[in-house]
Design a protein around this motif. Structure first.
Motif, PDB file in Angstrom:
ATOM      1  N   ALA A 195       0.832  -1.199   0.000  1.00 60.53           N
ATOM      2  CA  ALA A 195       0.000   0.000   0.000  1.00 60.53           C
ATOM      3  C   ALA A 195       0.870   1.252   0.000  1.00 60.53           C
ATOM      4  CB  ALA A 195      -0.934   0.012   1.201  1.00 60.53           C
ATOM      5  N   GLY A 196       2.021   1.191   0.642  1.00 63.49           N
ATOM      6  CA  GLY A 196       2.914   2.338   0.680  1.00 63.49           C
ATOM      7  C   GLY A 196       3.745   2.474  -0.567  1.00 63.49           C
ATOM      8  N   GLY A 197       3.704   1.469  -1.469  1.00 62.48           N
ATOM      9  CA  GLY A 197       4.459   1.546  -2.698  1.00 62.48           C
ATOM     10  C   GLY A 197       5.923   1.233  -2.516  1.00 62.48           C
ATOM     11  N   GLU A 198       6.297   0.584  -1.409  1.00 60.38           N
ATOM     12  CA  GLU A 198       7.701   0.241  -1.202  1.00 60.38           C
ATOM     13  C   GLU A 198       7.888  -1.251  -1.389  1.00 60.38           C
ATOM     14  OE1 GLU A 198       8.927   3.590   2.095  1.00 60.38           O
ATOM     15  OE2 GLU A 198       9.380   1.498   2.421  1.00 60.38           O
ATOM     16  N   SER A 199       8.993  -1.605  -2.020  1.00 62.16           N
ATOM     17  CA  SER A 199       9.317  -3.018  -2.162  1.00 62.16           C
ATOM     18  C   SER A 199      10.127  -3.467  -0.958  1.00 62.16           C
ATOM     19  CB  SER A 199      10.104  -3.233  -3.462  1.00 62.16           C
ATOM     20  OG  SER A 199      11.341  -2.563  -3.388  1.00 62.16           O
ATOM     21  N   ASP A 200      10.480  -4.762  -0.919  1.00 62.59           N
ATOM     22  CA  ASP A 200      11.223  -5.310   0.216  1.00 62.59           C
ATOM     23  C   ASP A 200      12.565  -4.630   0.432  1.00 62.59           C
ATOM     24  OD1 ASP A 200      10.075  -8.682  -0.419  1.00 62.59           O
ATOM     25  OD2 ASP A 200       9.160  -7.049   0.728  1.00 62.59           O
ATOM     26  N   ASP A 201      13.159  -4.122  -0.665  1.00 63.30           N
ATOM     27  CA  ASP A 201      14.470  -3.504  -0.501  1.00 63.30           C
ATOM     28  C   ASP A 201      14.366  -2.017  -0.152  1.00 63.30           C
ATOM     29  OD1 ASP A 201      15.306  -3.171  -4.054  1.00 63.30           O
ATOM     30  OD2 ASP A 201      13.594  -2.485  -2.891  1.00 63.30           O
ATOM     31  N   GLY A 202      13.147  -1.496   0.075  1.00 65.71           N
ATOM     32  CA  GLY A 202      12.978  -0.126   0.528  1.00 65.71           C
ATOM     33  C   GLY A 202      12.841   0.891  -0.590  1.00 65.71           C
ATOM     34  N   THR A 203      12.907   0.462  -1.860  1.00 65.32           N
ATOM     35  CA  THR A 203      12.776   1.416  -2.951  1.00 65.32           C
ATOM     36  C   THR A 203      11.309   1.640  -3.269  1.00 65.32           C
ATOM     37  OG1 THR A 203      12.922  -0.335  -4.601  1.00 65.32           O
ATOM     38  CG2 THR A 203      14.986   0.741  -3.966  1.00 65.32           C
ATOM     39  N   ASP A 204      10.993   2.845  -3.723  1.00 64.26           N
ATOM     40  CA  ASP A 204       9.614   3.156  -4.099  1.00 64.26           C
ATOM     41  C   ASP A 204       9.297   2.542  -5.456  1.00 64.26           C
ATOM     42  OD1 ASP A 204       9.058   4.586  -1.855  1.00 64.26           O
ATOM     43  OD2 ASP A 204       9.658   6.508  -2.711  1.00 64.26           O
ATOM     44  N   GLU A 205       8.107   1.975  -5.567  1.00 65.54           N
ATOM     45  CA  GLU A 205       7.614   1.454  -6.829  1.00 65.54           C
ATOM     46  C   GLU A 205       6.265   2.082  -7.088  1.00 65.54           C
ATOM     47  OE1 GLU A 205       7.404  -2.764  -6.998  1.00 65.54           O
ATOM     48  OE2 GLU A 205       9.450  -3.044  -6.324  1.00 65.54           O
ATOM     49  N   ASP A 206       5.896   2.149  -8.367  1.00 60.20           N
ATOM     50  CA  ASP A 206       4.563   2.651  -8.692  1.00 60.20           C
ATOM     51  C   ASP A 206       3.540   1.670  -8.152  1.00 60.20           C
ATOM     52  OD1 ASP A 206       5.519   3.847 -11.968  1.00 60.20           O
ATOM     53  OD2 ASP A 206       5.604   4.823 -10.017  1.00 60.20           O
ATOM     54  N   GLU A 207       2.492   2.206  -7.537  1.00 61.39           N
ATOM     55  CA  GLU A 207       1.426   1.359  -7.020  1.00 61.39           C
ATOM     56  C   GLU A 207       0.662   0.768  -8.195  1.00 61.39           C
ATOM     57  OE1 GLU A 207      -2.503   1.947  -4.290  1.00 61.39           O
ATOM     58  OE2 GLU A 207      -0.728   3.120  -3.801  1.00 61.39           O
ATOM     59  N   TRP A 208       0.292  -0.503  -8.093  1.00 61.39           N
ATOM     60  CA  TRP A 208      -0.421  -1.179  -9.156  1.00 61.39           C
ATOM     61  C   TRP A 208      -1.757  -0.481  -9.391  1.00 61.39           C
ATOM     62  CZ3 TRP A 208      -0.181  -4.285 -13.101  1.00 61.39           C
ATOM     63  CH2 TRP A 208      -1.342  -4.841 -13.599  1.00 61.39           C
ATOM     64  N   GLN A 209      -2.048  -0.218 -10.657  1.00 61.17           N
ATOM     65  CA  GLN A 209      -3.314   0.397 -11.005  1.00 61.17           C
ATOM     66  C   GLN A 209      -4.016  -0.478 -12.022  1.00 61.17           C
ATOM     67  OE1 GLN A 209      -2.916   4.404 -12.298  1.00 61.17           O
ATOM     68  NE2 GLN A 209      -1.731   5.027 -10.532  1.00 61.17           N
ATOM     69  N   TYR A 210      -5.264  -0.785 -11.731  1.00 60.37           N
ATOM     70  CA  TYR A 210      -6.052  -1.542 -12.677  1.00 60.37           C
ATOM     71  C   TYR A 210      -6.522  -0.611 -13.778  1.00 60.37           C
ATOM     72  CZ  TYR A 210      -6.149  -5.171  -9.174  1.00 60.37           C
ATOM     73  OH  TYR A 210      -5.785  -6.134  -8.286  1.00 60.37           O
ATOM     74  N   PRO A 211      -6.734  -1.146 -15.003  1.00 64.81           N
ATOM     75  CA  PRO A 211      -7.278  -0.276 -16.043  1.00 64.81           C
ATOM     76  C   PRO A 211      -8.686   0.160 -15.649  1.00 64.81           C
ATOM     77  CG  PRO A 211      -6.964  -2.533 -16.853  1.00 64.81           C
ATOM     78  CD  PRO A 211      -6.465  -2.482 -15.459  1.00 64.81           C
ATOM     79  N   PRO A 212      -9.087   1.331 -16.069  1.00 66.02           N
ATOM     80  CA  PRO A 212     -10.415   1.819 -15.678  1.00 66.02           C
ATOM     81  C   PRO A 212     -11.518   1.049 -16.389  1.00 66.02           C
ATOM     82  CG  PRO A 212      -9.439   3.281 -17.294  1.00 66.02           C
ATOM     83  CD  PRO A 212      -8.391   2.251 -16.956  1.00 66.02           C
ATOM     84  N   PHE A 213     -12.589   0.717 -15.670  1.00 60.27           N
ATOM     85  CA  PHE A 213     -13.780   0.175 -16.302  1.00 60.27           C
ATOM     86  C   PHE A 213     -14.655   1.370 -16.606  1.00 60.27           C
ATOM     87  CE2 PHE A 213     -18.080  -1.810 -16.090  1.00 60.27           C
ATOM     88  CZ  PHE A 213     -17.956  -2.532 -17.263  1.00 60.27           C
ATOM     89  N   ILE A 214     -14.815   1.651 -17.862  1.00 56.79           N
ATOM     90  CA  ILE A 214     -15.383   2.925 -18.297  1.00 56.79           C
ATOM     91  C   ILE A 214     -16.758   3.221 -17.714  1.00 56.79           C
ATOM     92  CG2 ILE A 214     -16.353   2.003 -20.434  1.00 56.79           C
ATOM     93  CD1 ILE A 214     -15.364   4.736 -21.701  1.00 56.79           C
ATOM     94  N   LEU A 215     -17.591   2.206 -17.527  1.00 60.92           N
ATOM     95  CA  LEU A 215     -18.945   2.463 -17.038  1.00 60.92           C
ATOM     96  C   LEU A 215     -18.976   2.849 -15.559  1.00 60.92           C
ATOM     97  CD1 LEU A 215     -20.998  -0.301 -18.881  1.00 60.92           C
ATOM     98  CD2 LEU A 215     -20.541   2.058 -19.578  1.00 60.92           C
ATOM     99  N   LEU A 216     -17.859   2.682 -14.859  1.00 65.16           N
ATOM    100  CA  LEU A 216     -17.793   3.059 -13.456  1.00 65.16           C
ATOM    101  C   LEU A 216     -17.145   4.426 -13.242  1.00 65.16           C
ATOM    102  CD1 LEU A 216     -16.770  -0.333 -11.821  1.00 65.16           C
ATOM    103  CD2 LEU A 216     -19.063   0.663 -12.057  1.00 65.16           C
ATOM    104  N   LEU A 217     -16.676   5.034 -14.309  1.00 65.44           N
ATOM    105  CA  LEU A 217     -16.025   6.343 -14.199  1.00 65.44           C
ATOM    106  C   LEU A 217     -17.063   7.455 -14.108  1.00 65.44           C
ATOM    107  CD1 LEU A 217     -13.196   5.988 -16.874  1.00 65.44           C
ATOM    108  CD2 LEU A 217     -13.004   5.733 -14.392  1.00 65.44           C
ATOM    109  N   ASP A 218     -16.699   8.508 -13.416  1.00 66.91           N
ATOM    110  CA  ASP A 218     -17.537   9.701 -13.326  1.00 66.91           C
ATOM    111  C   ASP A 218     -16.909  10.801 -14.173  1.00 66.91           C
ATOM    112  OD1 ASP A 218     -19.413   8.674 -11.446  1.00 66.91           O
ATOM    113  OD2 ASP A 218     -17.935   8.989  -9.841  1.00 66.91           O
ATOM    114  N   PRO A 219     -17.720  11.781 -14.593  1.00 66.49           N
ATOM    115  CA  PRO A 219     -17.127  12.924 -15.297  1.00 66.49           C
ATOM    116  C   PRO A 219     -16.131  13.617 -14.383  1.00 66.49           C
ATOM    117  CG  PRO A 219     -19.526  12.933 -15.502  1.00 66.49           C
ATOM    118  CD  PRO A 219     -19.167  11.876 -14.508  1.00 66.49           C
ATOM    119  N   PRO A 220     -15.082  14.161 -14.878  1.00 68.42           N
ATOM    120  CA  PRO A 220     -14.662  14.297 -16.266  1.00 68.42           C
ATOM    121  C   PRO A 220     -13.850  13.107 -16.776  1.00 68.42           C
ATOM    122  CG  PRO A 220     -13.156  15.522 -14.888  1.00 68.42           C
ATOM    123  CD  PRO A 220     -14.208  14.925 -13.964  1.00 68.42           C
TER     124      PRO A 220
END
Length: 194
Positions: free
Chosen positions: A54-79
């Protein structure tokens, strides 16, 4: 002359092998993540919810991008929905329609007002997300387009264009929108521009 100690040996490797190795690395990483999720009691493809992930850190202490699922378009709100629809409309009208959709018929339906059919929007958006990933040789090698055609395009078009698909009520001279959910039509089609 034999290689001297400490000197990197010269390897003659076919060019395609590097793409194969990268594909194998990606598959191994995906399988490793799935095994880890299963052993930790999660579902495959589910992001781990421990504190380090959740903090985006790997075991070696480096920051990694948090996993993001692709958006399901029908669940998105404007804009976000409007932005995603504009991009989807551009892809459907500029790539999919001219390249893959022949003249509609009773056996192969297509509605020019596809953007008013939520099921069509959802399927076409999923098809577009797959196309983005599988047409990039850096992420999928050179077989990606073939996989996209076989695993994504052909099944999606069969469902969309079938006699029981979302365009079942649409004919060449009439558009059937009785089943459209209110408020789903994107503002991009109401005249709002970027």
């Amino acid at each position: 002359m034999p290689d001297e100690p400490g000197e990197t040996p010269r390897l003659d490797v076919p060019a395609g092998m590097f793409e194969d190795i990268e594909d194998l690395k990606a598959q191994l990483a995906a399988l490793t993540a799935e095994v880890q999720a299963l052993t930790e009691g999660g579902e495959p493809g589910e992001a781990p919810d421990d504190a380090a992930a959740a903090g985006g850190e790997s075991d070696d202490g480096t920051d990694e991008d948090e996993w993001q699922y692709p958006p399901f378009i029908l669940l998105l709100d404007p804009p976000q929905y409007d932005d995603e629809m504009r991009a989807l409309i551009e892809w459907v009208e500029c790539v999919l329609v001219p390249g893959y959709l022949a003249e509609p018929s009773a056996d192969a339906r297509w509605c020019p007002e596809w953007f008013e059919h939520p099921v069509a929007i959802a399927r076409l958006h999923a098809l577009w997300l797959a196309w983005q990933e599988l047409t990039d040789p850096a992420s999928c090698g050179y077989t990606g387009p073939s996989v996209w055609h076989r695993d994504h395009l052909d099944p999606a078009l069969r469902e969309l264009r079938s006699s029981h698909g979302p365009f079942a009520g649409c004919t060449k001279n009439e558009h059937q929108i009785d089943h459209r959910l209110p408020g789903i039509v994107p503002s991009a089609w109401r005249g709002a521009g970027p």
